[in-house]
Write an enzyme that holds these catalytic residues in place. Structure first.
Site, mmCIF file in Angstrom:
data_model
loop_
_atom_site.group_PDB
_atom_site.id
_atom_site.type_symbol
_atom_site.label_atom_id
_atom_site.label_comp_id
_atom_site.label_asym_id
_atom_site.label_seq_id
_atom_site.Cartn_x
_atom_site.Cartn_y
_atom_site.Cartn_z
ATOM 1 N N THR A 135 0.821 -1.208 0.000
ATOM 2 C CA THR A 135 0.000 0.000 0.000
ATOM 3 C C THR A 135 0.859 1.263 0.000
ATOM 4 O OG1 THR A 135 -1.463 1.277 1.437
ATOM 5 C CG2 THR A 135 -0.103 -0.338 2.524
ATOM 6 N N ASP A 136 0.271 2.367 -0.463
ATOM 7 C CA ASP A 136 0.992 3.654 -0.404
ATOM 8 C C ASP A 136 1.108 4.158 1.033
ATOM 9 O OD1 ASP A 136 -1.681 4.337 0.019
ATOM 10 O OD2 ASP A 136 -1.719 5.955 -1.467
ATOM 11 N N GLU A 137 0.336 3.555 1.953
ATOM 12 C CA GLU A 137 0.331 4.068 3.333
ATOM 13 C C GLU A 137 1.682 3.883 4.032
ATOM 14 O OE1 GLU A 137 -3.311 3.355 5.497
ATOM 15 O OE2 GLU A 137 -4.416 3.041 3.651
ATOM 16 N N TYR A 160 -1.462 -0.669 11.011
ATOM 17 C CA TYR A 160 -1.651 -1.310 9.696
ATOM 18 C C TYR A 160 -0.474 -0.981 8.776
ATOM 19 C CZ TYR A 160 -3.176 -1.699 4.816
ATOM 20 O OH TYR A 160 -3.223 -1.971 3.470
ATOM 21 N N LYS A 164 2.529 -3.405 7.172
ATOM 22 C CA LYS A 164 2.763 -3.558 5.732
ATOM 23 C C LYS A 164 4.197 -3.114 5.387
ATOM 24 C CE LYS A 164 0.249 -4.662 2.887
ATOM 25 N NZ LYS A 164 -0.161 -5.985 2.342
HETATM 26 P P1 NAD Z 1 -9.522 -7.327 2.344
HETATM 27 O O1 NAD Z 1 -9.487 -7.077 3.809
HETATM 28 O O2 NAD Z 1 -10.779 -7.058 1.587
HETATM 29 O O3 NAD Z 1 -9.138 -8.866 2.049
HETATM 30 C C1 NAD Z 1 -8.123 -9.524 2.731
HETATM 31 C C2 NAD Z 1 -8.312 -11.032 2.516
HETATM 32 O O4 NAD Z 1 -7.248 -11.704 3.212
HETATM 33 C C3 NAD Z 1 -9.628 -11.567 3.083
HETATM 34 O O5 NAD Z 1 -10.239 -12.432 2.145
HETATM 35 C C4 NAD Z 1 -9.200 -12.351 4.329
HETATM 36 O O6 NAD Z 1 -10.052 -13.445 4.628
HETATM 37 C C5 NAD Z 1 -7.804 -12.799 3.927
HETATM 38 N N1 NAD Z 1 -6.956 -13.053 5.108
HETATM 39 C C6 NAD Z 1 -6.803 -12.241 6.194
HETATM 40 N N2 NAD Z 1 -5.969 -12.833 7.082
HETATM 41 C C7 NAD Z 1 -5.574 -14.022 6.534
HETATM 42 C C8 NAD Z 1 -4.720 -15.056 6.969
HETATM 43 N N3 NAD Z 1 -4.103 -14.984 8.154
HETATM 44 N N4 NAD Z 1 -4.526 -16.128 6.165
HETATM 45 C C9 NAD Z 1 -5.155 -16.207 4.954
HETATM 46 N N5 NAD Z 1 -6.011 -15.248 4.511
HETATM 47 C C10 NAD Z 1 -6.214 -14.162 5.289
HETATM 48 O O7 NAD Z 1 -8.291 -6.513 1.755
HETATM 49 P P2 NAD Z 1 -8.119 -5.775 0.354
HETATM 50 O O8 NAD Z 1 -8.614 -4.398 0.471
HETATM 51 O O9 NAD Z 1 -8.618 -6.652 -0.721
HETATM 52 O O10 NAD Z 1 -6.527 -5.698 0.285
HETATM 53 C C11 NAD Z 1 -5.770 -6.762 -0.292
HETATM 54 C C12 NAD Z 1 -4.294 -6.393 -0.245
HETATM 55 O O11 NAD Z 1 -4.075 -5.172 -0.942
HETATM 56 C C13 NAD Z 1 -3.771 -6.171 1.175
HETATM 57 O O12 NAD Z 1 -2.485 -6.711 1.247
HETATM 58 C C14 NAD Z 1 -3.752 -4.654 1.317
HETATM 59 O O13 NAD Z 1 -2.742 -4.266 2.220
HETATM 60 C C15 NAD Z 1 -3.433 -4.228 -0.096
HETATM 61 N N6 NAD Z 1 -3.933 -2.901 -0.498
HETATM 62 C C16 NAD Z 1 -5.241 -2.563 -0.308
HETATM 63 C C17 NAD Z 1 -5.699 -1.312 -0.742
HETATM 64 C C18 NAD Z 1 -7.150 -0.903 -0.610
HETATM 65 O O14 NAD Z 1 -7.481 0.237 -0.921
HETATM 66 N N7 NAD Z 1 -8.045 -1.764 -0.189
HETATM 67 C C19 NAD Z 1 -4.800 -0.410 -1.338
HETATM 68 C C20 NAD Z 1 -3.472 -0.806 -1.515
HETATM 69 C C21 NAD Z 1 -3.054 -2.055 -1.095
HETATM 70 P P1 TYD Z 2 -10.617 4.127 4.554
HETATM 71 O O1 TYD Z 2 -11.596 3.705 3.516
HETATM 72 O O2 TYD Z 2 -10.662 3.509 5.902
HETATM 73 O O3 TYD Z 2 -9.174 3.977 3.884
HETATM 74 P P2 TYD Z 2 -7.709 4.447 4.439
HETATM 75 O O4 TYD Z 2 -7.796 4.810 5.857
HETATM 76 O O5 TYD Z 2 -6.918 3.214 4.226
HETATM 77 O O6 TYD Z 2 -7.307 5.576 3.557
HETATM 78 O O7 TYD Z 2 -10.765 5.696 4.749
HETATM 79 C C1 TYD Z 2 -10.648 6.627 3.699
HETATM 80 C C2 TYD Z 2 -10.706 8.016 4.300
HETATM 81 O O8 TYD Z 2 -12.028 8.234 4.837
HETATM 82 C C3 TYD Z 2 -9.740 8.214 5.458
HETATM 83 O O9 TYD Z 2 -9.236 9.546 5.419
HETATM 84 C C4 TYD Z 2 -10.619 8.046 6.702
HETATM 85 C C5 TYD Z 2 -11.978 8.546 6.242
HETATM 86 N N1 TYD Z 2 -13.147 7.877 6.891
HETATM 87 C C6 TYD Z 2 -14.148 8.649 7.513
HETATM 88 O O10 TYD Z 2 -14.092 9.884 7.524
HETATM 89 N N2 TYD Z 2 -15.184 7.982 8.109
HETATM 90 C C7 TYD Z 2 -15.276 6.627 8.114
HETATM 91 O O11 TYD Z 2 -16.242 6.076 8.691
HETATM 92 C C8 TYD Z 2 -14.251 5.850 7.453
HETATM 93 C C9 TYD Z 2 -14.300 4.344 7.427
HETATM 94 C C10 TYD Z 2 -13.201 6.526 6.845
#
Ligand code: NAD
Ligand code: TYD
Length: 354
Positions: A135-137, A160, A164
């Site tokens: 992630t970019d975080e 988190y 990562k």
């Molecule tokens: P998500 O939470 O929707 O899905 C995570 C999946 O991992 C789930 O299906 C969960 O059951 C599985 N999981 C969790 N713990 C596990 C374990 N111990 N063993 C096996 N499986 C397990 O997450 P997402 O949003 O789809 O993100 C997927 C990846 O992309 C992550 O690595 C996250 O850090 C990265 N990512 C997410 C975003 C975003 O905006 N959502 C952005 C950049 C990177």
């Molecule tokens: P989120 O979807 O949790 O992604 P991330 O924290 O990984 O960027 O949140 C996106 C933005 O929205 C973040 O600045 C936090 C804000 N946010 C709220 O203001 N209220 C909420 O209930 C949630 C879940 C997020």
């Protein structure tokens, strides 16, 4: 017996982004066998993959990446040629209430996969690939100016992002120390179908539909860079096949939105879709206590993947948001299913006491 040219492990394939990656690979590469390993935590849902679950090149395995001996035996059984690692605990707010789970899954789980891949490929790393999705975080929080590039120093600020960042460092260490053929990408905020409604957009769509308050953290001034999830999946496909070993690629939408502006736009769209008077949904906006350590701004410079691999986002944000809202409204059963049970407890803990 079907013959496959490659056997690929996708971890976390029942989650939001993982399900899009699994679907893309199943459809685009019928000659690859795709093994989806997922623990099915609250965020993992096999309904995300209903449309492809019976395909010949797909297999689901339920399991935990933290379980070292299970992971070792899985690699022995399937002899994977590649790994696309998405399994993670992924929600910042949950990492504030329960950091430990993030350390186990995101760090220990990643190390278990690296060790298993190393054990299996030690003699022959040719044409093998361990792709770690990040992630970019990890880069921390930006002020008004600048963007994250691949060389921006890491400065994670939530449990988190720290977990990562830690896993990214370990993946790179395995490249340098053991010559494991790794590649990493760091992506900005994704949006689209099948996202668990704890994240901003699906949560707010769900709340608007049900006339519930929209809990905006702090003043709503934080900025995120939003990318349509299918564009992320396409980038993952490209990096997995064409990315250079040992390299990192940033992926982003070049699409920055201040939270409150995005929320107002969503409210307008929802009023329109639900046939409500303009302004009805915006009345639900409720400012609540800010998230602890809330990163102010994320913005990704994705020129490296654009120039080196020819990737670019396929959708304008307006179109992506419209498609996303339409999907959640059309898939009421999916939303109702994931918001029953455990979700209610989380919601109360996270919002009712805020
Ligand atoms: P998500 O939470 O929707 O899905 C995570 C999946 O991992 C789930 O299906 C969960 O059951 C599985 N999981 C969790 N713990 C596990 C374990 N111990 N063993 C096996 N499986 C397990 O997450 P997402 O949003 O789809 O993100 C997927 C990846 O992309 C992550 O690595 C996250 O850090 C990265 N990512 C997410 C975003 C975003 O905006 N959502 C952005 C950049 C990177
Ligand atoms: P989120 O979807 O949790 O992604 P991330 O924290 O990984 O960027 O949140 C996106 C933005 O929205 C973040 O600045 C936090 C804000 N946010 C709220 O203001 N209220 C909420 O209930 C949630 C879940 C997020």
């Amino acid at each position: 017996m079907e013959k496959f040219v490659n056997t690929i492990l996708i971890t976390g394939g029942a989650g939001f982004i993982g399900s899009h990656v699994v679907r893309l690979f199943i459809k685009k590469y019928p000659n690859y066998k795709i093994v989806n390993l997922d623990k099915l935590t609250y965020a993992g849902n096999l309904n995300n993959l209903k449309d492809i679950e019976n395909e010949k090149n797909y297999e689901f395995v339920k399991g935990d990446i933290v379980d070292e001996s299970f992971i070792q035996s899985l690699f022995k059984k399937y002899q994977f040629d590649g790994v696309i690692h998405l399994a993670a605990e992924s929600h910042v707010d949950r990492s504030i209430t329960n950091p430990t789970e993030f350390i186990y899954t995101n760090i220990v789980g990643t190390v278990n996969l690296l060790n298993a891949a190393r054990g299996l490929w030690n003699e022959d790393m040719i044409d093998k690939r361990f792709y770690h999705i990040s992630t970019d975080e990890v880069y921390g929080s930006l002020g008004d100016e600048g963007m994250f590039v691949e060389t921006t120093p890491y400065d994670p600020r939530s449990p988190y992002s720290a977990s990562k960042a830690s896993s990214d460092h370990i993946v790179r260490a395995y490249f340098h120390t053991f010559k494991l053929p790794v590649v990493i990408s760091n992506c900005s905020n994704n949006y689209g179908s099948y996202q668990f409604p704890e994240k901003l957009l699906p949560l707010f769509i769900h709340n608007i539909k049900n006339n519930k308050p929209l809990p905006v953290y702090g003043k709503g001034e934080n900025i995120r860079d939003w990318l349509y999830v299918e564009d992320h999946a396409n980038a993952i496909d490209l990096i997995f096949h064409k990315g250079k070993e040992g390299e990192t690629y940033n992926i982003g939408g070049n699409n920055e939105w201040q939270n409150i502006k995005l929320i107002k736009k969503l409210c307008e769209l929802m009023d329109d879709k639900l046939g409500r008077e303009p302004g009805t949904s915006e009345n639900l906006v409720t400012y609540v206590k800010d998230r602890a350590g809330h990163d102010m701004r994320y913005a990704i410079d994705s020129s490296k993947i654009q120039q080196e691999l020819g990737w670019e986002p396929s959708l304008e944000f307006e179109e992506g948001l419209e498609k996303t809202v339409a999907w959640y409204l059309e898939n009421e059963d999916w939303l109702n299913n994931v918001t029953s049970g455990e979700y209610q407890k989380y919601y109360e803990q996270q919002y009712v006491k805020r």
